[in-house]
Design a protein around this motif. Structure first.
Motif, PDB file in Angstrom:
ATOM      1  N   LEU A 183       0.825  -1.209   0.000  1.00  0.00           N
ATOM      2  CA  LEU A 183       0.000   0.000   0.000  1.00  0.00           C
ATOM      3  C   LEU A 183       0.863   1.264   0.000  1.00  0.00           C
ATOM      4  O   LEU A 183       0.534   2.242  -0.681  1.00  0.00           O
ATOM      5  CB  LEU A 183      -0.927  -0.006   1.214  1.00  0.00           C
ATOM      6  N   LYS A 184       1.948   1.242   0.753  1.00  0.00           N
ATOM      7  CA  LYS A 184       2.838   2.409   0.778  1.00  0.00           C
ATOM      8  C   LYS A 184       3.426   2.656  -0.605  1.00  0.00           C
ATOM      9  O   LYS A 184       3.513   3.813  -1.064  1.00  0.00           O
ATOM     10  CB  LYS A 184       3.961   2.185   1.797  1.00  0.00           C
ATOM     11  N   ASP A 185       3.807   1.602  -1.284  1.00  0.00           N
ATOM     12  CA  ASP A 185       4.371   1.717  -2.628  1.00  0.00           C
ATOM     13  C   ASP A 185       3.336   2.299  -3.587  1.00  0.00           C
ATOM     14  O   ASP A 185       3.624   3.216  -4.369  1.00  0.00           O
ATOM     15  CB  ASP A 185       4.837   0.347  -3.109  1.00  0.00           C
ATOM     16  N   LEU A 186       2.104   1.782  -3.531  1.00  0.00           N
ATOM     17  CA  LEU A 186       1.045   2.271  -4.412  1.00  0.00           C
ATOM     18  C   LEU A 186       0.707   3.731  -4.121  1.00  0.00           C
ATOM     19  O   LEU A 186       0.411   4.512  -5.035  1.00  0.00           O
ATOM     20  CB  LEU A 186      -0.219   1.404  -4.258  1.00  0.00           C
ATOM     21  N   TYR A 187       0.753   4.109  -2.855  1.00  0.00           N
ATOM     22  CA  TYR A 187       0.492   5.505  -2.475  1.00  0.00           C
ATOM     23  C   TYR A 187       1.572   6.432  -3.029  1.00  0.00           C
ATOM     24  O   TYR A 187       1.266   7.482  -3.622  1.00  0.00           O
ATOM     25  CB  TYR A 187       0.428   5.623  -0.953  1.00  0.00           C
ATOM     26  N   LEU A 188       2.836   6.054  -2.850  1.00  0.00           N
ATOM     27  CA  LEU A 188       3.923   6.899  -3.331  1.00  0.00           C
ATOM     28  C   LEU A 188       3.889   7.060  -4.848  1.00  0.00           C
ATOM     29  O   LEU A 188       4.173   8.139  -5.380  1.00  0.00           O
ATOM     30  CB  LEU A 188       5.276   6.315  -2.888  1.00  0.00           C
ATOM     31  N   ARG A 189       3.522   6.000  -5.547  1.00  0.00           N
ATOM     32  CA  ARG A 189       3.420   6.083  -7.014  1.00  0.00           C
ATOM     33  C   ARG A 189       2.299   7.037  -7.424  1.00  0.00           C
ATOM     34  O   ARG A 189       2.447   7.809  -8.373  1.00  0.00           O
ATOM     35  CB  ARG A 189       3.182   4.693  -7.605  1.00  0.00           C
ATOM     36  N   GLN A 190       1.168   6.968  -6.715  1.00  0.00           N
ATOM     37  CA  GLN A 190       0.056   7.852  -7.060  1.00  0.00           C
ATOM     38  C   GLN A 190       0.403   9.303  -6.770  1.00  0.00           C
ATOM     39  O   GLN A 190       0.078  10.204  -7.567  1.00  0.00           O
ATOM     40  CB  GLN A 190      -1.200   7.445  -6.285  1.00  0.00           C
ATOM     41  N   MET A 191       1.077   9.548  -5.656  1.00  0.00           N
ATOM     42  CA  MET A 191       1.455  10.914  -5.313  1.00  0.00           C
ATOM     43  C   MET A 191       2.484  11.469  -6.309  1.00  0.00           C
ATOM     44  O   MET A 191       2.449  12.653  -6.658  1.00  0.00           O
ATOM     45  CB  MET A 191       2.033  10.960  -3.890  1.00  0.00           C
ATOM     46  N   LYS A 192       3.376  10.615  -6.784  1.00  0.00           N
ATOM     47  CA  LYS A 192       4.346  11.059  -7.785  1.00  0.00           C
ATOM     48  C   LYS A 192       3.645  11.456  -9.078  1.00  0.00           C
ATOM     49  O   LYS A 192       3.941  12.509  -9.667  1.00  0.00           O
ATOM     50  CB  LYS A 192       5.365   9.953  -8.061  1.00  0.00           C
ATOM     51  N   ALA A 193       2.691  10.634  -9.510  1.00  0.00           N
ATOM     52  CA  ALA A 193       1.932  10.948 -10.730  1.00  0.00           C
ATOM     53  C   ALA A 193       1.131  12.233 -10.544  1.00  0.00           C
ATOM     54  O   ALA A 193       1.053  13.067 -11.462  1.00  0.00           O
ATOM     55  CB  ALA A 193       1.006   9.789 -11.077  1.00  0.00           C
ATOM     56  N   LEU A 194       0.527  12.397  -9.361  1.00  0.00           N
ATOM     57  CA  LEU A 194      -0.278  13.588  -9.090  1.00  0.00           C
ATOM     58  C   LEU A 194       0.589  14.844  -9.045  1.00  0.00           C
ATOM     59  O   LEU A 194       0.230  15.877  -9.632  1.00  0.00           O
ATOM     60  CB  LEU A 194      -1.026  13.410  -7.770  1.00  0.00           C
ATOM     61  N   ASP A 195       1.726  14.754  -8.369  1.00  0.00           N
ATOM     62  CA  ASP A 195       2.624  15.914  -8.261  1.00  0.00           C
ATOM     63  C   ASP A 195       3.145  16.338  -9.636  1.00  0.00           C
ATOM     64  O   ASP A 195       3.209  17.537  -9.948  1.00  0.00           O
ATOM     65  CB  ASP A 195       3.798  15.596  -7.333  1.00  0.00           C
TER      66      ASP A 195
END
Length: 343
Positions: A183-195
């Motif tokens: 879940l942490k990995d998926l969260y960081l990937r989503q935040m990177k795409a969003l940023d």
């Protein structure tokens, strides 16, 4: 006259032996081509991904379609007689020289898996993601059974609601990886795409911050399955926000209904207020309503520049986008006519 039948009788055992030998050769050829033929491997080894819900029948059909095996019916018969377990999800290492039979045996035992394949489908909800992790025997469960607020706290995520914060895609993790790490990995990937998308966004967007853009991305994701329509749908909703029009999008109503949704929404559902019912509230709902893909996030940041503020399904795939209520009503009638013709 009497010698001919004797000659025929003498040749009969020989003919039977030749026929038996021919059948044996044919059987050996069939068995080798199906079971004992080397599994095609590029290089010395390659990884074979088996997803949750995959079946032997589907796996064998896929190999046959790709011309990797012959006589798939023999493989299916062998599986029914000799392999009594089901396929086990995971990622398996297939080495050069392994036979098709050996590969079939290997993927019936999850202990043979080298990695675990996690499929997070775009447009699904956080609840669906958590449920999938709970059911995955190759995942070590640390946080998925906790209340959502505790999951967010354990992951050190500074948001009050988990929806939309995790990137949908296909991921490969080591067998036994914890749900917390996944879940942490998926969260960081989503935040990177969003940023990244927020940093490169189009000017004059109707969002106060990147979180509102993520909410919009989730709505866009749920409204169309066609990549070619993402920016058009985004454009309709962005213009509605600027004009002060209500979004009036069914997926938000469905999300707000929660477990009450049984497959259909009624006029009463559209009139029943919830924090997510965009027929009764103005502006965006309070949180995303699904896990949006990177494409949907990009579309939310780059809405099209048309004047369309309406769209409706065509009944034949896709939507018709219009700029006036008159044209929209006409498009609705066209849709209804198409649907009537299919009944």
């Amino acid at each position: 006259m009497s010698s001919a039948p004797q000659k025929s009788k003498k040749n009969k055992p020989k003919a039977i032996l030749l026929a038996a030998a021919g059948l044996a050769v044919l059987l050996c050829t069939v068995l080798w081509s199906s079971l004992f033929k080397p599994y095609p491997v590029e290089g010395k080894k390659q990884m074979l991904a088996i997803g949750a819900g995959d079946t032997y029948s589907g796996f064998i059909d896929r190999l046959a379609k790709e011309d990797k095996v012959s006589f798939p019916v023999i493989l299916k018969l062998y599986q029914k007689l000799m392999i009594h377990d089901t396929l086990k999800a995971g990622v398996y290492e297939v080495r050069q020289g392994m036979s098709v039979r050996e590969v079939m045996q290997m993927i019936s035992n999850a202990d043979n898996a080298q990695m675990n394949r996690i499929l997070v489908i775009e447009g699904t909800t956080f609840k669906q993601l958590i449920d999938a992790l709970k059911k995955d025997d190759l995942v070590t469960h640390e946080v998925s059974n906790l209340p959502y607020a505790q999951i967010l706290a354990a992951l050190e995520i500074p948001y009050e609601h988990p929806e939309g914060l995790f990137a949908p895609d296909t991921y490969f993790f080591a067998k036994g990886e914890s749900d917390k790490k996944i879940l942490k990995d998926l969260y960081l990937r989503q935040m990177k795409a969003l940023d990244q998308a927020w940093a490169n966004r189009a000017p004059d967007l109707p969002y106060k911050d990147k979180y509102e853009a993520l909410i919009m991305a989730s709505i866009v994701e749920k409204e169309t399955s066609l990549d070619s329509e993402l920016e058009q749908v985004s454009g309709v909703f962005a213009r509605r926000l600027k004009l002060g029009m209500r979004l009036q999008t069914d997926p938000t109503v469905i999300y707000g209904m929660g477990d009450k949704y049984a497959g259909n929404i009624t006029r009463q559902d559209l009139r029943t207020p919830t924090p997510y019912n965009t027929y009764t509230i103005s502006g965006l709902p309070p949180t995303p309503i699904a896990l949006p893909s990177k494409k949907a996030i990009e579309a939310a940041m780059h809405p099209d520049q048309s004047s369309n503020i309406y769209f409706v399904a065509t009944g034949n795939g896709g939507h018709k986008f219009t700029a006036t209520l008159q044209d929209h009503n006409r498009a609705v009638q066209e849709y209804l006519a198409v649907m009537r013709s299919k009944n």
